[in-house]
Design a protein around this motif. Structure first.
Motif, mmCIF file in Angstrom:
data_model
loop_
_atom_site.group_PDB
_atom_site.id
_atom_site.type_symbol
_atom_site.label_atom_id
_atom_site.label_comp_id
_atom_site.label_asym_id
_atom_site.label_seq_id
_atom_site.Cartn_x
_atom_site.Cartn_y
_atom_site.Cartn_z
ATOM 1 N N THR A 1 70.338 -30.368 5.031
ATOM 2 C CA THR A 1 69.413 -30.727 3.962
ATOM 3 C C THR A 1 68.758 -29.451 3.441
ATOM 4 O O THR A 1 68.260 -28.648 4.230
ATOM 5 C CB THR A 1 68.315 -31.675 4.484
ATOM 6 N N SER A 2 68.773 -29.254 2.132
ATOM 7 C CA SER A 2 68.106 -28.111 1.519
ATOM 8 C C SER A 2 66.642 -28.482 1.258
ATOM 9 O O SER A 2 66.354 -29.521 0.677
ATOM 10 C CB SER A 2 68.789 -27.730 0.213
ATOM 11 N N ILE A 3 65.728 -27.599 1.692
ATOM 12 C CA ILE A 3 64.299 -27.865 1.562
ATOM 13 C C ILE A 3 63.702 -26.790 0.667
ATOM 14 O O ILE A 3 63.733 -25.598 0.988
ATOM 15 C CB ILE A 3 63.631 -27.867 2.942
ATOM 16 N N ALA A 4 63.175 -27.202 -0.476
ATOM 17 C CA ALA A 4 62.540 -26.264 -1.404
ATOM 18 C C ALA A 4 61.257 -25.728 -0.791
ATOM 19 O O ALA A 4 60.619 -26.389 0.028
ATOM 20 C CB ALA A 4 62.260 -26.956 -2.739
ATOM 21 N N SER A 5 60.873 -24.533 -1.194
ATOM 22 C CA SER A 5 59.676 -23.893 -0.651
ATOM 23 C C SER A 5 58.411 -24.377 -1.337
ATOM 24 O O SER A 5 58.314 -24.360 -2.565
ATOM 25 C CB SER A 5 59.777 -22.380 -0.812
ATOM 26 N N GLY A 6 57.441 -24.801 -0.533
ATOM 27 C CA GLY A 6 56.111 -25.114 -1.025
ATOM 28 C C GLY A 6 56.000 -26.273 -1.994
ATOM 29 O O GLY A 6 55.009 -26.390 -2.695
ATOM 30 N N THR A 7 57.000 -27.155 -2.046
ATOM 31 C CA THR A 7 56.955 -28.274 -2.997
ATOM 32 C C THR A 7 56.618 -29.600 -2.339
ATOM 33 O O THR A 7 56.703 -30.636 -2.968
ATOM 34 C CB THR A 7 58.292 -28.417 -3.740
ATOM 35 N N GLY A 8 56.265 -29.574 -1.075
ATOM 36 C CA GLY A 8 55.937 -30.811 -0.374
ATOM 37 C C GLY A 8 56.993 -31.158 0.653
ATOM 38 O O GLY A 8 57.920 -30.393 0.921
ATOM 39 N N GLU B 1 61.367 -42.076 8.508
ATOM 40 C CA GLU B 1 62.102 -40.872 8.137
ATOM 41 C C GLU B 1 61.513 -39.685 8.895
ATOM 42 O O GLU B 1 60.363 -39.714 9.299
ATOM 43 C CB GLU B 1 61.978 -40.569 6.642
ATOM 44 N N VAL B 2 62.319 -38.624 9.030
ATOM 45 C CA VAL B 2 61.836 -37.328 9.469
ATOM 46 C C VAL B 2 61.695 -36.489 8.206
ATOM 47 O O VAL B 2 62.631 -36.420 7.398
ATOM 48 C CB VAL B 2 62.825 -36.635 10.425
ATOM 49 N N HIS B 3 60.533 -35.879 8.025
ATOM 50 C CA HIS B 3 60.289 -35.022 6.860
ATOM 51 C C HIS B 3 60.163 -33.570 7.302
ATOM 52 O O HIS B 3 59.693 -33.295 8.406
ATOM 53 C CB HIS B 3 58.993 -35.423 6.159
ATOM 54 N N ALA B 4 60.560 -32.655 6.401
ATOM 55 C CA ALA B 4 60.458 -31.222 6.657
ATOM 56 C C ALA B 4 59.660 -30.548 5.554
ATOM 57 O O ALA B 4 59.657 -31.005 4.405
ATOM 58 C CB ALA B 4 61.855 -30.617 6.730
ATOM 59 N N LEU B 5 59.007 -29.456 5.913
ATOM 60 C CA LEU B 5 58.212 -28.650 4.981
ATOM 61 C C LEU B 5 58.434 -27.194 5.336
ATOM 62 O O LEU B 5 58.508 -26.844 6.516
ATOM 63 C CB LEU B 5 56.728 -29.001 5.148
ATOM 64 N N GLN B 6 58.533 -26.340 4.312
ATOM 65 C CA GLN B 6 58.636 -24.908 4.579
ATOM 66 C C GLN B 6 58.080 -24.120 3.399
ATOM 67 O O GLN B 6 58.077 -24.604 2.271
ATOM 68 C CB GLN B 6 60.081 -24.509 4.903
#
Length: 185
Positions: free
Chosen positions: A49-56, A155-160
């Motif tokens: 999964t691609s996680i955008a930076s600082g968008t939530g 769900e499992v959520h990610a943040l970066q």
């Protein structure tokens, strides 16, 4: 055993006759549910999964059906591969993990969400790893969550916050995961 509802105990009265039908309805159904309660285990095995930076927060995708290790009541669907939707009402033990690709910049986070909203006390935030040469795996705390059995999902959520997109990473036994087990009514 998909969709077996938790049995409602029968209250015996004086004069009741223990027929095979009544015993099967009570004892067999109870034993069957206790021996095979709702359970879901998913890991990322192929697709990251691609996680955008600082968008939530971003939901982790479990799109590869080979990564669905257990789904005793059919709560996962390939049409919504980030979710486990409870088929039976009750309290569930829930935990998850997110494995981020190597990167030394910014912070990382993982949390459990119920029907899109964070579960209080089921999140972890950490700083980026020093050096950034290793992947970062973050586990969520084990929590008990009530699910109504008619639409609640987990769900499992990610943040970066690395400054650019950062994908999850799969390293054999170190990967993003979601674990859900029925606890009680």
């Amino acid at each position: 055993m998909t969709g077996l509802a938790p049995p409602v105990p029968y209250q015996w009265s004086v004069g009741d006759v223990a027929t095979a039908a009544l015993l099967n309805a009570q004892l067999y159904t109870l034993a069957t549910f206790v021996l095979n309660p709702p359970m879901f285990e998913a890991i990322q095995t192929v697709t990251t999964t691609s996680i955008a930076s600082g968008t939530g927060w971003t939901a982790i995708n479990f799109s590869d059906s080979a990564g669905i290790l257990a789904d005793t009541y059919g709560g996962w669907s390939s049409s919504t591969p980030t979710r486990y939707t409870a088929q039976t009402p009750g309290w569930y033990w829930v935990s998850g993990a997110v494995c981020f690709a190597a990167n030394a910049t910014g912070n990382r986070g993982a949390r459990i969400a119920k029907t899109g909203n964070p579960v209080q006390g089921a999140g972890t935030l950490i700083g980026g790893p020093a050096g950034g040469s290793q992947a970062t795996a973050i586990a969520t705390p084990l929590r008990k969550v009530y699910l109504n059995g008619t639409g609640d999902y987990l769900e499992v959520h990610a943040l970066q916050t690395s400054g650019g997109s950062l994908s999850t990473q799969i390293y054999g036994d170190v990967c993003s995961a979601l674990s859900v087990s029925f606890a009680h009514l």
